[in-house]
Design an enzyme around this catalytic site. Structure first.
Site, PDB file in Angstrom:
ATOM      1  N   LYS A  11      -0.885  -1.129  -4.465  1.00  0.00           N
ATOM      2  CA  LYS A  11      -2.144  -0.377  -4.399  1.00  0.00           C
ATOM      3  C   LYS A  11      -1.900   1.086  -4.733  1.00  0.00           C
ATOM      4  O   LYS A  11      -1.115   1.769  -4.063  1.00  0.00           O
ATOM      5  CB  LYS A  11      -2.773  -0.516  -3.013  1.00  0.00           C
ATOM      6  N   THR A  49     -16.396  -0.757   1.859  1.00  0.00           N
ATOM      7  CA  THR A  49     -17.357   0.044   2.626  1.00  0.00           C
ATOM      8  C   THR A  49     -18.712  -0.653   2.768  1.00  0.00           C
ATOM      9  O   THR A  49     -19.356  -0.547   3.818  1.00  0.00           O
ATOM     10  CB  THR A  49     -17.508   1.418   1.940  1.00  0.00           C
ATOM     11  N   CYS A  55      -1.930   5.370   0.986  1.00  0.00           N
ATOM     12  CA  CYS A  55      -2.788   5.810   2.089  1.00  0.00           C
ATOM     13  C   CYS A  55      -2.889   7.326   2.074  1.00  0.00           C
ATOM     14  O   CYS A  55      -1.862   8.011   2.112  1.00  0.00           O
ATOM     15  CB  CYS A  55      -2.246   5.348   3.443  1.00  0.00           C
ATOM     16  N   ASN A 103       0.853  -1.195   0.000  1.00  0.00           N
ATOM     17  CA  ASN A 103       0.000   0.000   0.000  1.00  0.00           C
ATOM     18  C   ASN A 103       0.884   1.239   0.000  1.00  0.00           C
ATOM     19  O   ASN A 103       1.478   1.584   1.026  1.00  0.00           O
ATOM     20  CB  ASN A 103      -0.912  -0.027   1.232  1.00  0.00           C
TER      21      ASN A 103
HETATM   22  O1  RRO Z   1      -5.515   3.842   7.721  1.00  0.00           O
HETATM   23  C1  RRO Z   1      -6.042   4.665   6.945  1.00  0.00           C
HETATM   24  O2  RRO Z   1      -6.404   5.769   7.323  1.00  0.00           O
HETATM   25  C2  RRO Z   1      -6.244   4.379   5.516  1.00  0.00           C
HETATM   26  C3  RRO Z   1      -5.369   3.672   4.725  1.00  0.00           C
HETATM   27 BR1  RRO Z   1      -3.854   2.824   5.400  1.00  0.00          BR
HETATM   28  C4  RRO Z   1      -5.601   3.550   3.321  1.00  0.00           C
HETATM   29  O3  RRO Z   1      -4.834   2.961   2.551  1.00  0.00           O
HETATM   30  N1  RRO Z   1      -6.713   4.149   2.830  1.00  0.00           N
HETATM   31  C5  RRO Z   1      -7.567   4.820   3.597  1.00  0.00           C
HETATM   32  O4  RRO Z   1      -8.572   5.335   3.095  1.00  0.00           O
HETATM   33  N2  RRO Z   1      -7.341   4.930   4.958  1.00  0.00           N
END
Ligand code: RRO
Length: 310
Positions: A169, A271, A132, A129
């Site tokens: 990602k 979601t 984020c 990832n």
């Molecule tokens: O933890 C988060 O706030 C978060 C992550 Br790691 C992410 O990849 N996507 C997101 O919307 N929140």
């Protein structure tokens, strides 16, 4: 009549069905396992894990929006060592297939996380990832910078060797997602996860202040599905052989089918699980029905179908 083949592959990893949880929306799957056997879906994609335990951002860290929501979790989690000691054994005991999502603060941290995963038996793939939205500054969203993205994936690839497939990602919050995809594919990604949430903000007009303590957050839910479809379509068009795990606002089999037609070989449900814990299973059953009713003999025949005759 041949039996319908619902299986999929993401690079070298094979899955009997193409529906997955979306990272961050089902933690490590324990809560969902009350509702269905985790083995019945393609794989559990775990919440992005970092090197050290983190409390995440202050509250409030959720906001409702039209056809979606904002989150500002900020990578809350137990840290990789606790995760490997508790969550992975639990998932494997429950016969779940597992994709482990990792997130680092810099290139080296990603490589250290990869080193810790290298010797763990039973992991189907690693999701790197790099997108984020809830990090301290935009400079830490590696997926917004082609060079930084490439460096992270290069480090993970070298550390993991060829044994574990790597999905990367990406964020839709970029001018040209195809350029970012090209960089990470060149660096050794086996596949791509598209898309992470979109940076958004809600201001409470009563208090006249940002609703989220972290001010900005990641937008998810049906509101972002057309953005996911667009990103998947663009990347599949540019790299038709690179498998895509698609996610973004999927609530029904029809929604999942749309992502498959755009070019996704697998679909994650995120979601929707918050309001319907059975969402992954429901979407999976509905997608199978739709594919069969359209006359496909396999999921694979439908992947990227919308690109035909281009
Ligand atoms: O933890 C988060 O706030 C978060 C992550 Br790691 C992410 O990849 N996507 C997101 O919307 N929140």
């Amino acid at each position: 009549m041949p039996e319908f083949d619902f299986s999929t592959t993401l690079g070298p990893a094979w899955f009997p069905t193409p529906l997955f949880t979306a990272s961050g929306c089902a933690s490590s799957g324990k809560e969902l396992s009350q509702f269905f056997p985790l083995r019945d879906i393609g794989a559990v994609v775990t919440k992005s894990i970092m090197l050290k335990a983190r409390p995440g951002r202050p509250t409030p860290r959720m906001a409702e929006t039209p056809s979606g929501m904002l989150n500002s979790i900020g990578l809350q989690g137990p840290g990789i060592d606790t995760f490997l000691a508790n969550d992975i054994p639990w998932l494997l005991q429950h016969n779940a297939r597992v994709i482990v999502s990792i997130a680092g603060e810099n290139v080296d941290e990603y490589a250290v996380l990869a080193r810790k995963l290298r010797s763990v038996e039973g992991i189907s793939a690693v999701e790197v990832n790099i997108s984020c939205p809830n990090v301290e500054n935009r400079g830490l969203v590696f997926a917004c910078d082609p060079q930084a993205s490439r460096l992270v994936v290069d480090g993970v690839r070298r550390t993991l060797g060829g044994d574990i497939p790597i999905l990367v990602k990406l964020s839709p919050d970029v001018t040209d997602i195809v350029e970012i995809a090209r960089g990470v594919i060149d660096a050794g990604a086996d596949g791509l996860s598209l898309i992470n949430t979109i940076l958004g903000m809600v201001i409470n007009v009563d208090t006249m202040r940002p609703h989220l303590a972290g001010k900005t957050g990641g937008l998810s839910g049906p509101a972002i599905r057309p953005v996911a479809v667009r990103a998947i379509y663009q990347v599949h068009q540019a790299f038709p052989k690179i498998p895509i795990l698609g996610m973004g606002g999927v609530r029904s089999g029809r929604d999942a089918f749309e992502l498959v037609l755009a070019g996704a070989s697998g679909v994650s449900v995120g979601t929707a699980t918050f309001s319907n814990p059975m969402a992954v299973i429901d979407v999976q059953n509905q997608l199978r029905e739709i594919l069969m009713s359209k006359g496909f003999n396999s999921l694979k025949e439908a992947v990227g179908f919308a690109h035909r005759d281009e």
